[in-house]
Design a protein around this motif. Structure first.
Motif, PDB file in Angstrom:
ATOM      1  N   LYS A   1      -5.210   6.964  -2.006  1.00 58.89           N
ATOM      2  CA  LYS A   1      -5.870   7.666  -0.898  1.00 58.89           C
ATOM      3  C   LYS A   1      -7.304   7.994  -1.264  1.00 58.89           C
ATOM      4  O   LYS A   1      -8.212   7.824  -0.473  1.00 58.89           O
ATOM      5  CB  LYS A   1      -5.071   8.939  -0.589  1.00 58.89           C
ATOM      6  CG  LYS A   1      -5.107   9.367   0.822  1.00 58.89           C
ATOM      7  CD  LYS A   1      -3.872   8.959   1.603  1.00 58.89           C
ATOM      8  CE  LYS A   1      -3.783   7.467   1.741  1.00 58.89           C
ATOM      9  NZ  LYS A   1      -2.535   7.017   2.301  1.00 58.89           N
TER      10      LYS A   1
ATOM     11  N   GLY B   1       0.820  -1.221   0.000  1.00 59.32           N
ATOM     12  CA  GLY B   1       0.000   0.000   0.000  1.00 59.32           C
ATOM     13  C   GLY B   1       0.842   1.255   0.000  1.00 59.32           C
ATOM     14  O   GLY B   1       1.802   1.413  -0.767  1.00 59.32           O
TER      15      GLY B   1
ATOM     16  N   ILE C   1       9.181  -1.664   4.694  1.00 59.43           N
ATOM     17  CA  ILE C   1       8.625  -0.402   5.205  1.00 59.43           C
ATOM     18  C   ILE C   1       7.211  -0.710   5.694  1.00 59.43           C
ATOM     19  O   ILE C   1       6.418  -1.314   4.958  1.00 59.43           O
ATOM     20  CB  ILE C   1       8.571   0.665   4.080  1.00 59.43           C
ATOM     21  CG1 ILE C   1       9.953   0.837   3.448  1.00 59.43           C
ATOM     22  CG2 ILE C   1       8.061   2.007   4.623  1.00 59.43           C
ATOM     23  CD1 ILE C   1       9.937   1.524   2.094  1.00 59.43           C
ATOM     24  N   SER C   2       6.918  -0.326   6.927  1.00 55.76           N
ATOM     25  CA  SER C   2       5.596  -0.623   7.468  1.00 55.76           C
ATOM     26  C   SER C   2       5.272   0.298   8.631  1.00 55.76           C
ATOM     27  O   SER C   2       6.096   0.479   9.524  1.00 55.76           O
ATOM     28  CB  SER C   2       5.557  -2.088   7.940  1.00 55.76           C
ATOM     29  OG  SER C   2       4.327  -2.379   8.564  1.00 55.76           O
ATOM     30  N   GLN C   3       4.103   0.878   8.620  1.00 56.33           N
ATOM     31  CA  GLN C   3       3.654   1.668   9.762  1.00 56.33           C
ATOM     32  C   GLN C   3       3.492   0.752  10.963  1.00 56.33           C
ATOM     33  O   GLN C   3       4.080   0.987  12.013  1.00 56.33           O
ATOM     34  CB  GLN C   3       2.327   2.363   9.405  1.00 56.33           C
ATOM     35  CG  GLN C   3       1.810   3.371  10.426  1.00 56.33           C
ATOM     36  CD  GLN C   3       1.222   2.764  11.682  1.00 56.33           C
ATOM     37  OE1 GLN C   3       1.627   3.132  12.815  1.00 56.33           O
ATOM     38  NE2 GLN C   3       0.323   1.829  11.555  1.00 56.33           N
TER      39      GLN C   3
ATOM     40  N   ALA D   1       2.937   2.331   2.184  1.00 57.55           N
ATOM     41  CA  ALA D   1       4.342   2.113   2.568  1.00 57.55           C
ATOM     42  C   ALA D   1       5.167   1.716   1.339  1.00 57.55           C
ATOM     43  O   ALA D   1       6.321   2.129   1.186  1.00 57.55           O
ATOM     44  CB  ALA D   1       4.425   1.038   3.651  1.00 57.55           C
TER      45      ALA D   1
ATOM     46  N   GLU E   1      -9.554   4.856  -1.448  1.00 62.24           N
ATOM     47  CA  GLU E   1      -9.685   4.261  -0.125  1.00 62.24           C
ATOM     48  C   GLU E   1     -10.757   4.966   0.721  1.00 62.24           C
ATOM     49  O   GLU E   1     -11.547   4.305   1.388  1.00 62.24           O
ATOM     50  CB  GLU E   1      -8.313   4.382   0.551  1.00 62.24           C
ATOM     51  CG  GLU E   1      -8.202   3.780   1.926  1.00 62.24           C
ATOM     52  CD  GLU E   1      -6.772   3.857   2.458  1.00 62.24           C
ATOM     53  OE1 GLU E   1      -6.009   4.741   2.051  1.00 62.24           O
ATOM     54  OE2 GLU E   1      -6.430   3.019   3.302  1.00 62.24           O
TER      55      GLU E   1
ATOM     56  N   THR F   1       2.141  -6.092   9.276  1.00 65.15           N
ATOM     57  CA  THR F   1       1.503  -6.521   8.021  1.00 65.15           C
ATOM     58  C   THR F   1       2.035  -7.902   7.616  1.00 65.15           C
ATOM     59  O   THR F   1       3.244  -8.089   7.458  1.00 65.15           O
ATOM     60  CB  THR F   1       1.769  -5.469   6.929  1.00 65.15           C
ATOM     61  OG1 THR F   1       1.210  -4.248   7.370  1.00 65.15           O
ATOM     62  CG2 THR F   1       1.160  -5.865   5.598  1.00 65.15           C
TER      63      THR F   1
ATOM     64  N   VAL G   1      -3.204  -5.075   8.291  1.00 63.53           N
ATOM     65  CA  VAL G   1      -3.655  -6.268   7.558  1.00 63.53           C
ATOM     66  C   VAL G   1      -2.762  -7.440   7.961  1.00 63.53           C
ATOM     67  O   VAL G   1      -1.671  -7.620   7.428  1.00 63.53           O
ATOM     68  CB  VAL G   1      -3.629  -6.024   6.033  1.00 63.53           C
ATOM     69  CG1 VAL G   1      -4.149  -7.261   5.289  1.00 63.53           C
ATOM     70  CG2 VAL G   1      -4.476  -4.804   5.682  1.00 63.53           C
TER      71      VAL G   1
ATOM     72  N   VAL H   1      -7.419   5.019   9.206  1.00 59.93           N
ATOM     73  CA  VAL H   1      -7.018   3.880   8.365  1.00 59.93           C
ATOM     74  C   VAL H   1      -6.144   4.361   7.201  1.00 59.93           C
ATOM     75  O   VAL H   1      -5.184   3.706   6.804  1.00 59.93           O
ATOM     76  CB  VAL H   1      -8.265   3.105   7.880  1.00 59.93           C
ATOM     77  CG1 VAL H   1      -7.926   2.189   6.714  1.00 59.93           C
ATOM     78  CG2 VAL H   1      -8.842   2.287   9.032  1.00 59.93           C
ATOM     79  N   ALA H   2      -6.455   5.538   6.671  1.00 55.87           N
ATOM     80  CA  ALA H   2      -5.630   6.088   5.590  1.00 55.87           C
ATOM     81  C   ALA H   2      -4.309   6.579   6.174  1.00 55.87           C
ATOM     82  O   ALA H   2      -4.282   7.374   7.102  1.00 55.87           O
ATOM     83  CB  ALA H   2      -6.365   7.242   4.925  1.00 55.87           C
ATOM     84  N   SER H   3      -3.236   6.074   5.632  1.00 57.81           N
ATOM     85  CA  SER H   3      -1.920   6.451   6.149  1.00 57.81           C
ATOM     86  C   SER H   3      -1.530   7.838   5.632  1.00 57.81           C
ATOM     87  O   SER H   3      -1.561   8.094   4.431  1.00 57.81           O
ATOM     88  CB  SER H   3      -0.899   5.404   5.692  1.00 57.81           C
ATOM     89  OG  SER H   3       0.350   5.708   6.248  1.00 57.81           O
TER      90      SER H   3
ATOM     91  N   GLN I   1       7.950   8.106   6.834  1.00 62.35           N
ATOM     92  CA  GLN I   1       8.711   7.093   6.088  1.00 62.35           C
ATOM     93  C   GLN I   1       9.588   7.779   5.037  1.00 62.35           C
ATOM     94  O   GLN I   1      10.776   7.442   4.886  1.00 62.35           O
ATOM     95  CB  GLN I   1       7.747   6.100   5.402  1.00 62.35           C
ATOM     96  CG  GLN I   1       7.100   5.123   6.363  1.00 62.35           C
ATOM     97  CD  GLN I   1       5.814   4.490   5.825  1.00 62.35           C
ATOM     98  OE1 GLN I   1       5.316   4.842   4.751  1.00 62.35           O
ATOM     99  NE2 GLN I   1       5.264   3.556   6.582  1.00 62.35           N
TER     100      GLN I   1
END
Ligand code: M6R
Length: 364
Positions: A240, A56, A101-103, A58, A243, A107, A361, A153-155, A162
């Protein structure tokens, strides 16, 4: 704890100048004008190639970073969706680095890629926002973002943090590999230090973007186009928007338009053109002209120099602060996020909890 904001997403968009400055503060020494990385137990200078894997938004931060890693550190970069990575037979090895890379750091697909690479003896660096997460624990080199908890939910703020870490990493790696000198390092540190103030200035675009939200909210489909690092920004804008507003949107490399998607363009198709002034500007503007010639309604996002050259005939022009191209993606993220947010508001969707989506997720 939304404060005086209607949604977490709005709050998190507005927090970006502060959390990006916090994140940069963990990597930059503004007095010495150098970049420092956290310690790791392997020789980063010996890395000869990088594989980026994420999902996504990231993944799109990784896509932007690939331009920095190639141009500054002169290191070849491959990018893959984490969900597809397992269906390849990646050529792992001690000279390659997997960069995840991940918030959330949880995931499932990204974590599976991390474990796959480590099992094959490859070193893994992880850009992660949640310090207690599985990825943060299992990586060989942890590159934290300091965005704070992201609830929407939207990063948004995780994405720009990042970008901040990845930009700093590219500069540090370039110094280690000797592809830039101390003077260039200092110049890049100064540019990064300017980013939070420019992002803050970009937040003032809320009013003109809000004015566009009603007409755009009536569209069935919206295209985003850009070139170079503006291409992943186009992908991010489309992601974005779909989503949170449920409007069908696609991002394309501007030059790809005439290889198919331009067939979709008519007077009902708004096209968001991301084209700051600079070496890529003229070509993207000629793609914009092709869209306008077919009746497409264009929203041009550019800076003062770009808009002075080319705003005629557009449906709207959004003026982002003029900044060096190195930090442009950090600034460009702001109008792209605000556009999705205000179109979603105009549609009345549940911005913080869009249908069918989860913040993290954890199934494949
Ligand atoms: O926690 P992660 O950064 O690994 O999550 C990756 C994606 O699921 C995430 O970025 C998703 O695309 C966002 N909802 C986009 O706004």
């Amino acid at each position: 704890e939304k404060g005086n904001h209607r949604h977490f997403m709005e709050k998190e968009i507005h927090e970006q100048p502060i959390v990006v400055a916090q994140t940069l503060g963990a990597y930059l020494d503004p007095l010495a004008e150098t970049v420092g990385l956290p310690p790791c137990d392997f020789d980063l200078a010996a890395i000869t190639r990088i594989q980026i894997v994420a999902c996504g938004t990231a993944l799109l931060a990784g896509h932007v970073a690939s331009y920095w890693l190639e141009s500054l550190a002169r290191i070849p970069v491959a990018i893959e969706n984490a969900s597809e990575f397992r269906y390849r037979e990646p050529v792992c090895g001690p000279d390659a680095l997997l960069l995840v890379i991940s918030q959330s750091g949880e995931t499932a697909d990204t974590l599976a890629a991390l474990r796959h690479a480590r099992a094959a003896g490859q070193k893994v660096a992880a850009v992660v926002n949640v310090p207690s997460s599985t990825m943060a624990r299992e990586a060989d080199l942890l590159l934290p973002t300091h965005a704070g908890p992201e609830i929407g939910v939207a990063s948004t703020k995780a994405f720009t943090c990042q970008l901040a870490v990845l930009a700093a990493f590219a500069v540090a790696l370039a110094r280690l590999r000797g592809t830039i000198d101390a003077e260039a390092e200092a110049a890049h540190v100064r540019m990064l230090t300017e980013a939070p103030a420019a992002m803050n200035a970009a937040l003032a675009l809320e009013a003109p973007i809000q004015a566009l939200a009603q007409p755009l909210s009536r569209a069935q489909d919206i295209l985003y186009i850009g070139r170079g690092p503006d291409f992943p920004m186009a992908l991010e804008g489309a992601l974005k928007l779909k989503e949170i507003s449920y409007i069908h949107a696609e991002g394309y490399a501007a030059g790809e338009l005439k290889h198919g998607p331009i067939a979709l363009v008519d007077e009902h198709m708004p096209v968001i053109v991301i084209a700051p002034s600079g070496p890529r500007f003229e070509k993207t503007i000629s793609n914009m002209a092709e869209v306008m010639a077919r009746g497409g309604q264009v929203v041009l996002i550019s800076d003062a120099a770009g808009l002075a050259a080319q705003a005629a005939g557009t449906m709207a022009a959004i003026e982002v602060p003029q900044v060096p191209s190195f930090i442009q993606p950090l600034v460009m993220a702001v109008p792209v996020q605000l556009l999705a947010y205000h179109v979603a508001l105009a549609k009345g969707t549940d911005v913080d909890q869009p249908r069918n989506l989860a913040k993290s997720v954890t199934v494949e």
